[in-house]
Structures are given as structure tokens and as C-alpha cells.
Design a protein around this motif. Structure first.
Motif, mmCIF file in Angstrom:
data_model
loop_
_atom_site.group_PDB
_atom_site.id
_atom_site.type_symbol
_atom_site.label_atom_id
_atom_site.label_comp_id
_atom_site.label_asym_id
_atom_site.label_seq_id
_atom_site.Cartn_x
_atom_site.Cartn_y
_atom_site.Cartn_z
ATOM 1 N N VAL A 312 6.575 -3.722 -3.961
ATOM 2 C CA VAL A 312 7.505 -3.962 -5.062
ATOM 3 C C VAL A 312 8.694 -4.791 -4.592
ATOM 4 O O VAL A 312 9.121 -5.736 -5.271
ATOM 5 N N LYS A 313 9.216 -4.491 -3.416
ATOM 6 C CA LYS A 313 10.333 -5.262 -2.867
ATOM 7 C C LYS A 313 9.930 -6.714 -2.648
ATOM 8 O O LYS A 313 10.662 -7.645 -3.002
ATOM 9 N N ARG A 314 8.755 -6.927 -2.049
ATOM 10 C CA ARG A 314 8.282 -8.289 -1.778
ATOM 11 C C ARG A 314 7.920 -9.015 -3.072
ATOM 12 O O ARG A 314 8.169 -10.215 -3.206
ATOM 13 N N MET A 315 7.342 -8.300 -4.012
ATOM 14 C CA MET A 315 6.989 -8.914 -5.291
ATOM 15 C C MET A 315 8.228 -9.409 -6.028
ATOM 16 O O MET A 315 8.212 -10.474 -6.653
ATOM 17 N N LYS A 316 9.297 -8.664 -5.948
ATOM 18 C CA LYS A 316 10.519 -9.063 -6.638
ATOM 19 C C LYS A 316 11.028 -10.405 -6.128
ATOM 20 O O LYS A 316 11.547 -11.217 -6.896
ATOM 21 N N ALA A 360 3.167 1.684 1.146
ATOM 22 C CA ALA A 360 3.654 1.250 -0.171
ATOM 23 C C ALA A 360 3.227 -0.170 -0.502
ATOM 24 O O ALA A 360 3.942 -0.916 -1.165
ATOM 25 N N GLY A 361 2.038 -0.516 -0.037
ATOM 26 C CA GLY A 361 1.468 -1.821 -0.351
ATOM 27 C C GLY A 361 0.045 -1.686 -0.834
ATOM 28 O O GLY A 361 -0.481 -0.575 -0.977
ATOM 29 N N ARG A 362 -0.562 -2.801 -1.123
ATOM 30 C CA ARG A 362 -1.981 -2.824 -1.511
ATOM 31 C C ARG A 362 -2.708 -3.783 -0.572
ATOM 32 O O ARG A 362 -2.169 -4.819 -0.183
ATOM 33 N N ASP A 363 -3.958 -3.467 -0.271
ATOM 34 C CA ASP A 363 -4.725 -4.253 0.691
ATOM 35 C C ASP A 363 -5.670 -5.228 -0.015
ATOM 36 O O ASP A 363 -5.696 -5.317 -1.244
#
Length: 441
Positions: A312-316, A360-363
Motif C-alpha cells: 500500500v505504501k509503495r502503491m501510493k 504486507a505485499g503480494r507476490d
């Protein structure tokens, strides 16, 4: 290898990617491109179409859940912390980071059921850009030519003095020509268009030259000590035929330089796209296709979409400027009346796992991904296909990346059943799987 030097989890560094792109550029033979373009025109015996495509490469593999396919009713470790939002099409929802695209959903088509069988960055990128899996999973070189290179060979540019295929700021991961020859590799800008006093080095290098001055080979070489070897290798000093003169008009004349001059865009337009690399690169891509480029690709990264942790942090950081720029592009194409001429695709190499991992990520997840398209006269305002309740597999209208490429080739007027001989003399189809996405037609 540290995260500072590697953009993807498979260890490919930014420097290596840039070096590969520049190497392809240095092999570019403009006179040969022009000769082949003329040969193709005479062989086809018909006027070329002026259609174009913009390929937004979401390098790294964006999550479907946090973009175009939210799952609000799934368990929390599947749906994630972001909220779904309504779009301009009743019943269609996007993730909250896609709020500007949500407003122009009536001008978009989103496919939620694209799938393939690879979780490898290399193999999957090669597939989405060429229509073929990469056989050597450790290779960084194209085994088959990308769509931009095929188009450069078959169609050429839409205007004289303009490159056919341009990549911003560097080529796609597998956006090169393979056995078609380096003459069909993309022309790259080598820098982001949001830089102050942005200029393309490969055009400004020859500023002030004219075809008449090329007659004086000694003067030419004196002015370009740094590129003497390149010029000699391409026979520029001696080959003063029509195509060599046209090639130098491309880099020394006004047409290409004007096309790349983003400063000619008004301030409001630049603000609308966003004053960042996402916005200005995508704006420049629109400017290029408007001026005669047939294929413009944009690497939409920074950071990449390879979100194994802190999603979520990186997506933002990237989703919000990407969302703004894509929506601006769609509105701009319609406002300028070129939405039917230009088709846009936004596609990564795969989706992400339906369940969050411990970081807290997706692979990596090739089994389903979402792809967004606009323009090109396709039927918009619709979602095609569907994934299951957790966003893990297609449950309706399953399509593959090759089907997306087939739609792009259709728009460009290129028959994907056309064959070319590879290095071994074997005839190779542009696409072996070339079924169209019927809902878009």
C-alpha cells in the motif's frame, strides 16, 4: 544485490536495463530503416494507415486488487486495506487509488481475466511484449521481436522525418528487435520528460547540421569526435544517397525535434498530466503519436510495480500519479479528436497473489491480471471477463496477453499471421495465438 541498484526481484539492475537500451540505440541505422520502409510501401502497394498505439508498460507486475479488480467481500488478507470506489459506469468499481480513471471509465475497457502460466519477470515480460514465452529464462535479450519493432518494419512512421518506434525514457524490458535487426530497435529518450530544459540527446547532438553540410565529411567528423566511430561504421560519410540525407534530416531537421519538444505544450496541459516523470512521459507519448510516431512505449515505474512488501505504501507512490496521467491522456485524446486513431494499453507482465504475504505485499501471479485499454475505436465503458471471489483465477471470458497484442495489431492494420524468417531461416508468425477479444469489436 541491494534494492537501490535492482528494480526487480530477479536482480536486473537499472543500469543494466539502461545500458541495454542505449546499446540498441547505438546500433540504429536510420538510412537502412528508411530504405526498408520504402521497400515495404512499394511492396504493399497501398497507402499506410495513420493509426498509432501507446503502450504503458507497468513493469514489475501491478496488483489487480489495488487497481482495477477490488474484492470488497473477500477476507481481509485477500481484499487488502484499500476501499473500492464507484466509477462513471454503474456497477463497476476500482480501487481507491484509481479515482481519476474511475471518472473516465466510460472511455475505458478493462479486462479482468487476462492470464498465463508464468511467474517469471523475464518470461512474462517477453510474452506480453512479443506474444512468445522466453525460452531461456536467464536471457536479457529478445528471442522474438516486440510489437514496436514489428510495427517499425511493417508500417514505419506516420510522418517523414519521425522515428516509427519511440520508448520513454528507455525501452521496454523486452522491447527490442531480436533477429529483425537493430535497425528496428526503438529510439529512446534516455531521460524523463519532466527534467528541467528536457532535450533528447540523440536529436540535439546534430543540431545545426543540414544535408548540404554532410557533403563535407571532414567537417562532419571534426564536429563529432565522440561519435566518429559510429558514423564511420554506418557509412554516413560516404553514403550520400537519398535515404542517408533523409536520415540526417530526421535528427538534424525540425520535424523530430518539434515532436520531442514538450515545452510547446501549454502549462495547463502539463499540469493536468502531472509534473512528474509519469505525467510528462505519458504526455510526451501523446505528443509523439500526434506528430507521426506509430508506436510509443512508456515504462511507467518508479518504484516498480513489483510489490513484495509494503504494497500500500509503495502503491501510493506510483498509483496516484499513474492514475492521474492515464486519465488525462484518455481525456486529451478525445478532446483532440484522435481517440480513434490512437489506441492505449496499460499492461504489466502478470498480476499479484490474491493473498497478502507476511511482508504486507503480494507476490508474482500469472494466473490472472487486469489490463486497461482506451481509444482505437474499441467498445468502451465495459469490464470484460471476471476473476473469482478472491481475485486468483479467471471465471469468465479468459483471455491471454497474445489476445491483447492481436487487438493492437488489428488497430495498426498488421496481419499477425504474417511470417518473417529468423536467423535460422525458419518462418515465424508475428503471433501464433491471434484470436481477437470479441467484446471489444
Amino acid at each position: 544485490m541491494s534494492r537501490r541498484t535492482s528494480e526487480f526481484c530477479d536482480g536486473i539492475s537499472r543500469r543494466s536495463v539502461i545500458k541495454a537500451g542505449l546499446t540498441g540505440l547505438m546500433g540504429l541505422s536510420l538510412p537502412e530503416i528508411l530504405r526498408l520502409k520504402a521497400q515495404a510501401a512499394s511492396t504493399n502497394g497501398r497507402a499506410q494507415d495513420d493509426t498509432a498505439i501507446i503502450f504503458l508498460e507497468l513493469a514489475g507486475g501491478p496488483t489487480q486488487h489495488e487497481t482495477y479488480d477490488p474484492k470488497p467481500n473477500a477476507p481481509s488478507d485477500y481484499r487488502g486495506p484499500l476501499n473500492p470506489i464507484s466509477t462513471s459506469v454503474p456497477g463497476v468499481q476500482f480501487s481507491e487509488f484509481m479515482k481519476e480513471q474511475a471518472q473516465v471509465m466510460d472511455k475505458l475497457a478493462v479486462i479482468r481475466s487476462i492470464h498465463h502460466n508464468s511467474g517469471s519477470h523475464r518470461t512474462s515480460s517477453h510474452l506480453t511484449q512479443t506474444g512468445y514465452y522466453l525460452r531461456d529464462r536467464q536471457s536479457n535479450e529478445n528471442e522474438m521481436p516486440s510489437i514496436g519493432c514489428i510495427t517499425s518494419k511493417v508500417r514505419g512512421s506516420n510522418e517523414q522525418g519521425i522515428p516509427a518506434y519511440v520508448s520513454l525514457p528507455r525501452d521496454m524490458r523486452f522491447g527490442r528487435a531480436a533477429w529483425l535487426g537493430k535497425g528496428y530497435n526503438p529510439f529512446i529518450t534516455a531521460r524523463d520528460a519532466d527534467r528541467k530544459n528536457f532535450e533528447v540527446p540523440n536529436l540535439t547532438l546534430l543540431r545545426g547540421l543540414t544535408s548540404e553540410r554532410l557533403k563535407d565529411r571532414k567537417q562532419l567528423l571534426k564536429g563529432f569526435d565522440a561519435t566518429r566511430e559510429i558514423i564511420d561504421n554506418n557509412g554516413v560519410g560516404d553514403a550520400m544517397d537519398q535515404f542517408t540525407r533523409e536520415a540526417f534530416e530526421m535528427v538534424a531537421g525540425d520535424a523530430a525535434r518539434n515532436a520531442f519538444d514538450i515545452s510547446q505544450e501549454d502549462e495547463a496541459t502539463r499540469d493536468r498530466y502531472g509534473r512528474n516523470s509519469f505525467g510528462q512521459n505519458i504526455l510526451l507519448a501523446r505528443r509523439l503519436v500526434e506528430h507521426g510516431v506509430t508506436v510509443a512505449s512508456v515504462r511507467v515505474t518508479g518504484p516498480s510495480w513489483d510489490d513484495h512488501r509494503d504494497l500500500v505504501k509503495r502503491m501510493k507512490q506510483k498509483a496516484i500519479p499513474y492514475d492521474r496521467a492515464f486519465a488525462a491522456l484518455v481525456e486529451d485524446l478525445h478532446a483532440r479528436g484522435i481517440d480513434k486513431k490512437v489506441m492505449v494499453v496499460a499492461m504489466g507482465e502478470f498480476g499479484r497473489t490474491p493473498k497478502f504475504n507476511k511482508n504486507a505485499g503480494r507476490d508474482h501471479w500469472g494466473r490472472v491480471m487486469s489490463v486497461a485499454l482506451a481509444g482505437g475505436g474499441i467498445r468502451t465503458g465495459q469490464v470484460i471477463g471476471a476473476s473469482d471471489a478472491e481475485g486468483g483465477t479467471p471465471v469468465d471470458a479468459p483471455y491471454r496477453p497474445e489476445n491483447v497484442l492481436a487487438m493492437l495489431y488489428r488497430h495498426l492494420g498488421i496481419d499477425p499471421s504474417t511470417t518473417f524468417l529468423d536467423h535460422s531461416g525458419r518462418p515465424r508468425y508475428i503471433l501464433e495465438r491471434r484470436e481477437l477479444i470479441s467484446e471489444l469489436i
